[in-house]
Motif scaffolding. Structure first.
Motif, short mmCIF file in Angstrom:
data_model
loop_
_atom_site.label_atom_id
_atom_site.label_comp_id
_atom_site.label_asym_id
_atom_site.label_seq_id
_atom_site.Cartn_x
_atom_site.Cartn_y
_atom_site.Cartn_z
N LEU A 57 -11.25 -9.54 -4.90
CA LEU A 57 -9.81 -9.59 -4.72
C LEU A 57 -9.49 -10.00 -3.29
CD1 LEU A 57 -8.71 -6.40 -6.69
CD2 LEU A 57 -8.45 -8.79 -7.39
N GLU A 60 -6.01 -7.81 2.31
CA GLU A 60 -4.65 -7.29 2.41
C GLU A 60 -3.68 -8.37 2.91
OE1 GLU A 60 -3.55 -3.74 5.00
OE2 GLU A 60 -4.66 -2.79 3.36
N THR A 82 -6.02 -3.43 -1.50
CA THR A 82 -6.88 -2.69 -2.42
C THR A 82 -7.58 -1.55 -1.69
OG1 THR A 82 -8.82 -4.09 -2.02
CG2 THR A 82 -7.33 -4.75 -3.79
N PRO A 84 -11.17 0.88 -2.57
CA PRO A 84 -12.28 0.99 -3.53
C PRO A 84 -12.38 2.38 -4.13
CG PRO A 84 -13.11 1.19 -1.30
CD PRO A 84 -11.64 0.92 -1.18
N THR A 92 -19.37 1.05 -5.40
CA THR A 92 -17.99 0.73 -5.76
C THR A 92 -17.89 0.49 -7.26
OG1 THR A 92 -17.55 -0.25 -3.60
CG2 THR A 92 -16.05 -0.83 -5.38
N ASP A 95 -11.55 -1.25 -8.21
CA ASP A 95 -10.62 -1.66 -7.17
C ASP A 95 -9.22 -1.20 -7.57
OD1 ASP A 95 -12.46 -3.11 -5.56
OD2 ASP A 95 -12.33 -4.82 -6.93
N VAL A 96 -8.59 -0.38 -6.75
CA VAL A 96 -7.22 0.06 -6.98
C VAL A 96 -6.29 -0.74 -6.08
CG1 VAL A 96 -5.59 1.97 -6.72
CG2 VAL A 96 -7.83 2.36 -7.77
N VAL A 97 -5.30 -1.38 -6.68
CA VAL A 97 -4.34 -2.19 -5.93
C VAL A 97 -3.10 -1.34 -5.66
CG1 VAL A 97 -2.93 -4.28 -5.95
CG2 VAL A 97 -5.23 -4.31 -6.95
N SER A 175 -5.27 -3.73 -10.79
CA SER A 175 -6.40 -2.82 -10.55
C SER A 175 -7.43 -2.97 -11.66
CB SER A 175 -5.91 -1.37 -10.48
OG SER A 175 -5.02 -1.19 -9.40
N ARG A 176 -8.70 -2.84 -11.31
CA ARG A 176 -9.74 -3.18 -12.28
C ARG A 176 -10.98 -2.32 -12.11
NH1 ARG A 176 -11.52 -8.99 -9.53
NH2 ARG A 176 -12.71 -8.08 -7.80
N TRP A 205 -5.94 6.30 1.52
CA TRP A 205 -4.83 5.54 2.13
C TRP A 205 -4.33 6.25 3.38
CZ3 TRP A 205 0.05 5.77 3.95
CH2 TRP A 205 0.72 4.57 4.16
N TRP A 405 -0.22 -12.58 -1.55
CA TRP A 405 -1.51 -12.03 -1.97
C TRP A 405 -1.97 -12.88 -3.16
CZ3 TRP A 405 -3.73 -8.56 -5.83
CH2 TRP A 405 -4.89 -7.88 -5.39
#
Length: 512
Positions: A57, A60, A82, A84, A92, A95-97, A175-176, A205, A405
């Motif tokens: 991805l 930022e 994102t 991780p 990992t 991935d959280v967006v 997110s995936r 975060w 993005w």
């Protein structure tokens, strides 16, 4: 978005077909005339992992923006990036967006984390529908999925008193998961792992952005409202991060409240006031005073007449007469239901004469019924059918064009695949009221505001009222409160309700 008969939001039992990912490998037989000529057998080709197949991805991205709100200009930074998710070995696995809106002030400003529900819903609904700096017109009677997906300044944004971080759980938004299907279900699509990795995302975060010292809040809608108390308690007790306050929007708080409707009056008590509210609204008579009378009847005579059953021959006729009056439904329909209004039947009955279906999220939002003579509803919910296109269009355009993005992936505003795969085990059925009680008991300054739309039948407000009524008073009884507004599950799509929510939440934030 959920299950029949009460069709809960945030659980979407709409079944969609999918193709399984097939793993294939080939082996090559050795060919030759003799042992010397025979080449070494080739090893089967190793199938690439999901992480190896997916391109990374983007890094930022940020953009400076401003809006007009309450006569003031708010200058802020919009960030898409994102974080991780790591498994127990530190690898990992996802991935959280997130989408963040921050203003100057750093740790002196509160920060609020926002989650929607489903399971399978991205955070775009709270972002562009309720509390973000931009708002999209969706979710009300007459709105069309082909209307322009235009974002305007949101006068009800919370950005004037808090920074905002919108989190998309794995399988939603962009997110995936980066692990196999089986591992994805195990690590992400189950009640407890979901709470644990999302709590860690909030922690990460805060650390990454030097905001551990900020006042911290959490807002969750629908199944996000189920997540809210559990995440708060997990952060508080396991990760060492204490929330100052929690806002639960139309929460799926107490799933077992709808059980045993043949004996318990509670399931019918939970839904009757929302059906009565929709009727009052159609009659232009919906007021707080009118709803106070409905609630009083539901708690009193309605509950006792249901419990009396055949022990009092006058109980059921008396109940049917009053329910007919409160709901405006056909008296025969109410009589044959025994005054116990099953949600799915009501949604087909309320606007049947116009050939329309009502939404479980707000029964005054309708669409034409494409299968009016079928024995049960065969089409999607009117609100769900209308909001996916505009919210997807608006969010993808905002992320890729406005913020810059640049991502080459599908955006899932609402993933039916996530909902279908979700593990709805005993842990989910227990709800999150125990964690709500524990979090409030542990922190005498924690405030929880539970907010609902009167017309919502997916997560009816009366369920939260009854649940909070049974909680012990732990200090100030207003620390856990319930407020209702005109509208349905997404009552915030109505400007007046959104602005009243802004006022009520701002007042709660000022307390701690």
């Amino acid at each position: 978005m959920q299950k029949s008969p009460h069709l809960k939001l945030l659980f979407c039992r709409l079944v969609v077909s999918f193709a399984s990912l097939l793993l294939a490998c080939t082996s090559v037989a050795a060919i030759g005339q003799n042992d010397k000529e025979k080449p070494a057998a080739e090893k089967p080709t190793k199938e690439a992992s999901p992480a190896e197949k997916l391109p990374p991805l983007p890094p930022e991205a940020h953009v400076q923006q401003s809006i007009q709100a309450d006569g003031k200009t708010l200058h802020y930074t919009a960030t898409v990036g994102t974080l991780p998710v790591r498994d127990k070995e530190g690898k990992t696995s996802g991935d959280v967006v997130f989408t963040a809106y921050t203003m100057e002030g750093g740790s002196s400003r509160p920060v609020t984390f926002a989650l929607n529900g489903g399971p399978g819903a991205a955070s775009v609904y709270l972002n562009f529908g309720a509390i973000g700096p931009k708002v999209l017109k969706v979710g009300n009677e007459g709105d069309s999925p082909s209307d322009p997906a235009t974002l305007n300044d949101n006068p009800g944004t919370w950005l004037d008193f808090t920074d905002l971080v919108f989190i998309d759980p794995i399988g939603t938004g962009f997110s995936r998961s980066l692990v196999s299907n089986d591992e994805t279900k195990k690590q992400f699509y189950s009640t407890t792992p979901d709470i644990e990795y999302l709590s860690r995302i909030i922690y990460d975060w805060l650390v990454k952005n030097d905001r551990l010292g900020s006042r911290k809040y959490l807002v969750g809608e629908s199944y996000g409202g189920f997540r809210g108390p559990r995440i708060t308690h997990y952060l508080q007790s396991q990760l060492g991060v204490a929330m100052n306050g929690v806002v639960l929007v139309s929460p799926y708080l107490n799933p077992s409240i709808e059980e045993n409707g043949e004996l318990s009056p509670i399931p019918w008590m939970a839904t009757l006031p929302s059906i009565a509210a929709a009727h009052l609204e159609r009659e232009n008579k919906l007021t707080s005073a009118a709803m106070a009378d409905v609630i009083a009847y539901t708690r009193g005579e309605y509950a006792t007449d249901l419990l009396k059953g055949r022990s009092d021959p006058e109980a059921t006729p008396r109940l049917i007469k009053k329910v007919t009056e409160l709901t405006g439904l056909d008296s025969e329909f109410v009589r044959y239901s025994g005054g116990r209004l099953e949600t799915g039947a009501y949604l087909r009955e309320a606007h049947r004469e116009q050939g329309k279906l009502s939404s479980v999220y707000d029964s005054n939002v309708t669409s034409f019924d494409p299968f009016p003579f079928a024995p049960e509803q065969r089409s999607n919910d009117p609100i769900l059918a209308s909001i996916i296109a505009p919210t997807t269009t608006a969010m993808v355009d905002f992320v890729t064009r406005t913020v810059g993005w640049k991502v080459d992936a599908r955006y899932n505003a609402l993933s039916y695949d996530v909902g279908r795969q979700w593990d709805r085990g005993e842990d989910l059925r227990r709800g999150s009221v125990p964690q709500l009680r524990e979090a409030v008991a542990a922190d005498p300054k924690l405030h929880v505001l539970i907010v609902h739309g009167w017309n919502d039948l997916s997560c009816p407000f009366m369920g939260s009222v009854l649940t909070v009524d049974q909680m012990p008073v732990m200090g100030d009884p207003t620390r856990v409160s319930v407020k209702e507004y005109p509208g349905g599950h997404m009552f915030y799509t109505r400007p007046a309700s959104r602005e009243q929510l802004h006022s009520d939440v701002k007042a709660m934030y000022s307390l701690h």
